[in-house]
Scaffold this motif. Structure first.
Motif: not given
Length: 154
Positions: A39, A41, A85-90, A93
Protein backbone atom coordinates in the motif's frame (compact mmCIF):
# COMPACT_ATOMS: atom_id res chain seq x y z
CA UNK A 1 4.93 -5.34 7.71
CA UNK A 2 7.89 -5.03 10.07
CA UNK A 3 8.49 -1.41 9.07
CA UNK A 4 4.82 -0.52 9.57
CA UNK A 5 4.85 -2.29 12.95
CA UNK A 6 7.92 -0.39 14.13
CA UNK A 7 7.02 2.98 12.59
CA UNK A 8 3.25 3.49 12.78
CA UNK A 9 1.96 5.93 10.19
CA UNK A 10 5.02 5.61 7.96
CA UNK A 11 4.51 6.65 4.34
CA UNK A 12 6.19 4.48 1.71
CA UNK A 13 6.93 5.34 -1.90
CA UNK A 14 8.43 3.50 -4.84
CA UNK A 15 9.51 3.92 -8.45
CA UNK A 16 8.32 1.37 -11.00
CA UNK A 17 9.04 0.84 -14.69
CA UNK A 18 6.48 -1.32 -16.50
CA UNK A 19 7.14 -3.07 -19.78
CA UNK A 20 10.90 -3.52 -19.45
CA UNK A 21 12.10 -5.96 -22.15
CA UNK A 22 11.24 -9.50 -21.16
CA UNK A 23 8.53 -8.50 -18.68
CA UNK A 24 5.68 -11.00 -18.94
CA UNK A 25 2.09 -10.54 -17.83
CA UNK A 26 2.94 -12.81 -14.91
CA UNK A 27 5.84 -10.52 -13.95
CA UNK A 28 3.51 -7.52 -14.10
CA UNK A 29 0.90 -9.32 -11.98
CA UNK A 30 3.62 -9.99 -9.40
CA UNK A 31 4.27 -6.22 -9.23
CA UNK A 32 0.57 -5.60 -8.58
CA UNK A 33 0.58 -8.39 -6.00
CA UNK A 34 3.32 -6.55 -4.07
CA UNK A 35 1.51 -3.22 -4.29
CA UNK A 36 -1.69 -4.53 -2.66
CA UNK A 37 -0.29 -5.43 0.78
CA UNK A 38 2.47 -2.79 0.84
CA UNK A 39 0.00 0.00 0.00
CA UNK A 40 2.46 2.62 -1.21
CA UNK A 41 1.47 6.20 -0.44
CA UNK A 42 3.26 7.41 -3.55
CA UNK A 43 4.15 5.57 -6.73
CA UNK A 44 6.29 7.12 -9.42
CA UNK A 45 5.66 4.84 -12.39
CA UNK A 46 6.65 5.00 -16.01
CA UNK A 47 6.44 2.75 -19.02
CA UNK A 48 9.76 1.59 -20.41
CA UNK A 49 11.01 3.83 -23.20
CA UNK A 50 13.84 2.46 -25.28
CA UNK A 51 16.74 4.90 -25.59
CA UNK A 52 18.95 4.49 -28.61
CA UNK A 53 22.44 3.14 -27.97
CA UNK A 54 21.54 1.78 -24.52
CA UNK A 55 21.79 -1.94 -23.76
CA UNK A 56 18.06 -2.17 -22.94
CA UNK A 57 17.07 -0.82 -26.36
CA UNK A 58 18.50 -3.90 -28.04
CA UNK A 59 17.38 -6.53 -25.54
CA UNK A 60 15.16 -9.31 -26.90
CA UNK A 61 11.47 -9.59 -26.03
CA UNK A 62 10.62 -5.90 -26.30
CA UNK A 63 7.14 -5.30 -24.86
CA UNK A 64 4.80 -3.62 -27.38
CA UNK A 65 3.89 0.01 -26.70
CA UNK A 66 0.18 -0.80 -26.36
CA UNK A 67 0.94 -3.42 -23.70
CA UNK A 68 3.23 -1.01 -21.82
CA UNK A 69 0.53 1.68 -21.87
CA UNK A 70 -2.14 -0.76 -20.69
CA UNK A 71 0.03 -2.01 -17.83
CA UNK A 72 0.82 1.52 -16.71
CA UNK A 73 -2.89 2.40 -16.72
CA UNK A 74 -3.72 -0.69 -14.65
CA UNK A 75 -0.93 0.05 -12.19
CA UNK A 76 -2.12 3.65 -11.77
CA UNK A 77 -5.73 2.48 -11.28
CA UNK A 78 -4.66 0.17 -8.46
CA UNK A 79 -2.50 2.86 -6.89
CA UNK A 80 -5.32 5.42 -7.03
CA UNK A 81 -7.69 3.04 -5.25
CA UNK A 82 -5.10 2.35 -2.54
CA UNK A 83 -4.34 6.05 -2.03
CA UNK A 84 -8.04 6.89 -1.90
CA UNK A 85 -8.48 4.34 0.91
CA UNK A 86 -5.41 5.63 2.76
CA UNK A 87 -6.52 9.26 2.46
CA UNK A 88 -10.12 8.53 3.46
CA UNK A 89 -8.75 6.73 6.52
CA UNK A 90 -7.08 9.97 7.60
CA UNK A 91 -10.35 11.92 7.76
CA UNK A 92 -10.93 12.97 11.37
CA UNK A 93 -7.28 12.58 12.36
CA UNK A 94 -4.95 15.34 13.46
CA UNK A 95 -1.84 15.80 11.37
CA UNK A 96 1.20 18.00 11.74
CA UNK A 97 1.60 20.03 8.55
CA UNK A 98 4.53 22.15 7.40
CA UNK A 99 2.93 25.22 5.83
CA UNK A 100 4.41 26.11 2.45
CA UNK A 101 2.43 29.18 1.44
CA UNK A 102 -0.95 30.49 0.31
CA UNK A 103 -3.08 27.93 -1.49
CA UNK A 104 -3.53 28.74 -5.22
CA UNK A 105 -7.33 28.78 -4.78
CA UNK A 106 -7.00 31.53 -2.17
CA UNK A 107 -9.74 32.08 0.38
CA UNK A 108 -7.29 32.38 3.26
CA UNK A 109 -6.19 28.76 2.86
CA UNK A 110 -2.59 27.60 2.99
CA UNK A 111 -0.94 24.68 1.31
CA UNK A 112 1.40 22.38 3.15
CA UNK A 113 2.86 18.91 3.55
CA UNK A 114 2.10 16.33 6.20
CA UNK A 115 4.80 14.23 7.82
CA UNK A 116 3.85 11.56 5.28
CA UNK A 117 4.53 14.07 2.45
CA UNK A 118 0.85 14.38 1.57
CA UNK A 119 -0.26 17.67 0.11
CA UNK A 120 -2.75 19.36 2.44
CA UNK A 121 -4.99 22.34 1.74
CA UNK A 122 -5.40 23.97 5.14
CA UNK A 123 -8.59 25.97 5.44
CA UNK A 124 -9.09 28.58 8.16
CA UNK A 125 -5.35 28.86 8.60
CA UNK A 126 -3.72 31.79 10.35
CA UNK A 127 -0.25 30.28 10.04
CA UNK A 128 2.68 31.47 7.96
CA UNK A 129 5.01 29.76 5.52
CA UNK A 130 7.60 27.66 7.30
CA UNK A 131 5.49 27.09 10.41
CA UNK A 132 4.15 23.78 11.65
CA UNK A 133 0.39 23.60 12.15
CA UNK A 134 -1.80 20.99 13.78
CA UNK A 135 -4.57 20.27 11.30
CA UNK A 136 -7.74 18.22 11.50
CA UNK A 137 -8.26 16.36 8.23
CA UNK A 138 -11.82 17.01 7.05
CA UNK A 139 -11.78 15.64 3.48
CA UNK A 140 -9.77 13.49 1.11
CA UNK A 141 -9.09 14.23 -2.54
CA UNK A 142 -7.57 12.00 -5.21
CA UNK A 143 -3.96 12.67 -4.15
CA UNK A 144 -4.30 15.24 -1.38
CA UNK A 145 -6.06 16.11 1.85
CA UNK A 146 -8.14 19.03 3.09
CA UNK A 147 -7.71 20.13 6.67
CA UNK A 148 -8.86 22.75 9.11
CA UNK A 149 -6.16 24.53 11.07
CA UNK A 150 -6.35 23.96 14.82
CA UNK A 151 -3.14 25.47 16.21
CA UNK A 152 0.43 26.34 15.34
CA UNK A 153 3.76 25.15 16.64
CA UNK A 154 6.97 26.98 15.92
Amino acid sequence: ALIRERVPGIALSTDIIVGFPGETEEDFQATLAVMRPVRFDQVYAFKFSPRSQTPAASLPDQVPEAVRADRLARLFALHESIVREINEGLIGTRQEVLLEGPHPLGGGAMTGRSRGNKSVRVQECAGKSGELAIVEIVAARKFSLVGRGLSRES
